[in-house]
Write an enzyme that holds these catalytic residues in place. Structure first.
Site, mmCIF file in Angstrom:
data_model
loop_
_atom_site.group_PDB
_atom_site.id
_atom_site.type_symbol
_atom_site.label_atom_id
_atom_site.label_comp_id
_atom_site.label_asym_id
_atom_site.label_seq_id
_atom_site.Cartn_x
_atom_site.Cartn_y
_atom_site.Cartn_z
ATOM 1 N N SER A 135 58.045 43.863 42.979
ATOM 2 C CA SER A 135 58.492 43.759 41.578
ATOM 3 C C SER A 135 59.722 44.637 41.413
ATOM 4 O O SER A 135 59.849 45.665 42.103
ATOM 5 C CB SER A 135 57.392 44.248 40.638
ATOM 6 O OG SER A 135 57.908 44.416 39.331
ATOM 7 N N TYR A 148 51.315 51.123 38.587
ATOM 8 C CA TYR A 148 51.828 49.831 39.060
ATOM 9 C C TYR A 148 53.102 50.025 39.883
ATOM 10 O O TYR A 148 53.221 49.514 41.004
ATOM 11 C CB TYR A 148 52.114 48.943 37.845
ATOM 12 C CG TYR A 148 52.614 47.562 38.148
ATOM 13 C CD1 TYR A 148 51.736 46.558 38.548
ATOM 14 C CD2 TYR A 148 53.971 47.234 38.022
ATOM 15 C CE1 TYR A 148 52.200 45.265 38.811
ATOM 16 C CE2 TYR A 148 54.438 45.955 38.283
ATOM 17 C CZ TYR A 148 53.550 44.981 38.674
ATOM 18 O OH TYR A 148 54.008 43.704 38.933
HETATM 19 N N1 LIG Z 1 54.260 38.592 35.418
HETATM 20 C C1 LIG Z 1 55.275 39.405 35.720
HETATM 21 O O1 LIG Z 1 56.119 39.725 34.873
HETATM 22 C C2 LIG Z 1 55.416 39.941 37.133
HETATM 23 C C3 LIG Z 1 56.626 40.580 37.465
HETATM 24 C C4 LIG Z 1 56.775 41.088 38.759
HETATM 25 C C5 LIG Z 1 55.772 40.937 39.695
HETATM 26 N N2 LIG Z 1 54.612 40.312 39.329
HETATM 27 C C6 LIG Z 1 53.571 40.188 40.337
HETATM 28 O O2 LIG Z 1 53.231 38.832 40.511
HETATM 29 C C7 LIG Z 1 51.886 38.727 40.995
HETATM 30 C C8 LIG Z 1 51.131 37.709 40.147
HETATM 31 O O3 LIG Z 1 51.053 38.211 38.823
HETATM 32 P P1 LIG Z 1 50.974 37.269 37.539
HETATM 33 O O4 LIG Z 1 51.987 37.756 36.595
HETATM 34 O O5 LIG Z 1 50.949 35.844 37.937
HETATM 35 O O6 LIG Z 1 49.572 37.741 36.929
HETATM 36 P P2 LIG Z 1 48.156 37.031 36.815
HETATM 37 O O7 LIG Z 1 48.284 35.726 36.134
HETATM 38 O O8 LIG Z 1 47.266 38.061 36.240
HETATM 39 O O9 LIG Z 1 47.768 36.745 38.329
HETATM 40 C C9 LIG Z 1 47.226 37.719 39.179
HETATM 41 C C10 LIG Z 1 46.496 36.976 40.286
HETATM 42 O O10 LIG Z 1 45.979 37.930 41.216
HETATM 43 C C11 LIG Z 1 44.584 37.669 41.397
HETATM 44 N N3 LIG Z 1 43.907 38.909 41.731
HETATM 45 C C12 LIG Z 1 43.840 40.052 40.999
HETATM 46 N N4 LIG Z 1 43.073 40.957 41.617
HETATM 47 C C13 LIG Z 1 42.645 40.370 42.774
HETATM 48 C C14 LIG Z 1 41.819 40.785 43.840
HETATM 49 N N5 LIG Z 1 41.266 42.009 43.845
HETATM 50 N N6 LIG Z 1 41.596 39.928 44.865
HETATM 51 C C15 LIG Z 1 42.148 38.701 44.869
HETATM 52 N N7 LIG Z 1 42.937 38.243 43.884
HETATM 53 C C16 LIG Z 1 43.179 39.077 42.845
HETATM 54 C C17 LIG Z 1 44.133 37.064 40.075
HETATM 55 O O11 LIG Z 1 42.967 36.244 40.232
HETATM 56 P P3 LIG Z 1 41.454 36.702 39.986
HETATM 57 O O12 LIG Z 1 41.434 37.538 38.744
HETATM 58 O O13 LIG Z 1 40.731 35.393 39.872
HETATM 59 O O14 LIG Z 1 41.064 37.444 41.209
HETATM 60 C C18 LIG Z 1 45.321 36.168 39.760
HETATM 61 O O15 LIG Z 1 45.215 34.955 40.478
HETATM 62 C C19 LIG Z 1 51.322 40.148 40.943
HETATM 63 O O16 LIG Z 1 51.379 40.734 42.223
HETATM 64 C C20 LIG Z 1 52.274 40.860 39.997
HETATM 65 O O17 LIG Z 1 52.294 42.252 40.221
HETATM 66 C C21 LIG Z 1 54.410 39.807 38.082
#
Ligand SMILES: NC(=O)c1ccc[n+]([C@@H]2O[C@H](COP(=O)([O-])OP(=O)(O)OC[C@H]3O[C@@H](n4cnc5c(N)ncnc54)[C@H](OP(=O)(O)O)[C@@H]3O)[C@@H](O)[C@H]2O)c1
Length: 261
Positions: A135, A148
């Site tokens: 990120s 984070y």
């Molecule tokens: N949204 C943003 O602005 C943003 C920006 C930069 C980077 N990111 C990164 O992008 C990635 C996806 O985030 P998102 O924004 O799409 O959020 P999200 O919709 O909350 O997705 C997170 C995913 O990770 C899974 N997860 C969480 N804990 C887990 C565990 N212990 N084991 C296996 N799976 C797990 C969740 O599924 P379950 O709960 O079903 O396990 C879900 O599928 C993350 O790494 C986040 O840090 C996001």
């Protein structure tokens, strides 16, 4: 690389960016396996066109076993997208070491466990690709993002190091660094989130970046420019800026836990 026909594992694919990316890759002809903890949501994303392998990436043995299950389901593996992650705002009062540990367990050790699940075979085969979800929050320290950001900064460093050690042995390492993407992760945030993009747009950018073999996939462009420039800001000026942000609640908000969510 050619995405059509590639065998690709996406973790954290039950919602958000991972779900959108899995759909985008399947639309482009990849054979996709998806993982996360919630089997029901994974099944919804998969329909009848992806393999579903539920796993909690904080569980090392289960994640290594999931890697084998994915290989069995896809008949091998070309690409692993290490996308599972979590975010909550950190508050300095009361200090919460367990929240810190939870973040590192998912965001850093979850990626490390998934690497253990795929890298040894990729090295043995002399080919493969690891795509890690970092990120821009890992670029500089931001109030509220202590837990984070520290994990994402560690991941940026780890992926960069691995690019050097695995690349000469045929394993490509790519780093994803998005700005704000509209998902359930960001839905809870109460601070301004400039240049926000939709998960489908993020997925297209990521798929394009994978196909083009980009070492770093940083988006959207305005956020990339802001955060790359932020890396060059001297420490004294960065401290003044982030202290002002914290006072005004522009990122981490007040130092006491105030958000009931
Ligand atoms: N949204 C943003 O602005 C943003 C920006 C930069 C980077 N990111 C990164 O992008 C990635 C996806 O985030 P998102 O924004 O799409 O959020 P999200 O919709 O909350 O997705 C997170 C995913 O990770 C899974 N997860 C969480 N804990 C887990 C565990 N212990 N084991 C296996 N799976 C797990 C969740 O599924 P379950 O709960 O079903 O396990 C879900 O599928 C993350 O790494 C986040 O840090 C996001």
């Amino acid at each position: 690389m050619e995405i059509a026909g590639a065998r690709i594992w996406v973790t954290g694919a039950s919602t958000g960016i991972g779900a959108a990316l899995a759909r985008e890759l399947a639309d482009r002809g990849a054979r996709v396996a998806i993982s996360a903890r919630s089997a029901d949501q994974l099944a919804e994303v998969a329909g009848d066109r992806m393999a579903v392998v539920p796993v909690d990436v904080t569980d090392r043995a289960a994640t290594v076993a999931a890697g084998q299950a994915v290989r069995d389901a896809l008949g091998g593996l070309d690409v692993a997208v290490l996308n599972a992650g979590t975010w909550s705002q950190f508050h300095v009062e009361p200090w919460d070491s367990s929240l810190f540990a939870d973040h590192l367990q998912v965001n850093l050790m979850g990626a490390v466990h998934t690497m253990e699940a795929v890298v040894p075979r990729m090295l043995a085969e002399g080919r493969g690709r690891v795509v890690g979800m970092a990120s821009v929050a890992g670029y500089r320290g931001l109030p509220g993002s202590e837990a984070y950001g520290a994990g994402k900064a560690a991941l940026l460093n780890l992926l960069e190091a691995l690019r050097g050690s695995l690349g000469p042995r045929g394993v490509v390492v790519q780093t994803l660094s998005p700005g704000f993407v509209r998902t359930r992760m960001t839905d809870r945030n109460r601070f301004p989130m400039p240049f926000m993009v939709e998960p489908e747009a993020a997925a297209r950018t990521i798929a394009d970046g994978i196909a083009r073999d980009k070492a770093e996939i940083v988006f959207p462009v305005p956020m990339m420019l802001v955060m790359k420039a932020a890396r060059l800001v001297p420490t004294r000026a960065w401290t003044a800026l982030t202290a002002t942000m914290a006072r005004r609640g522009l990122h981490g908000g007040p130092s006491r836990r105030a958000d009931p969510r």
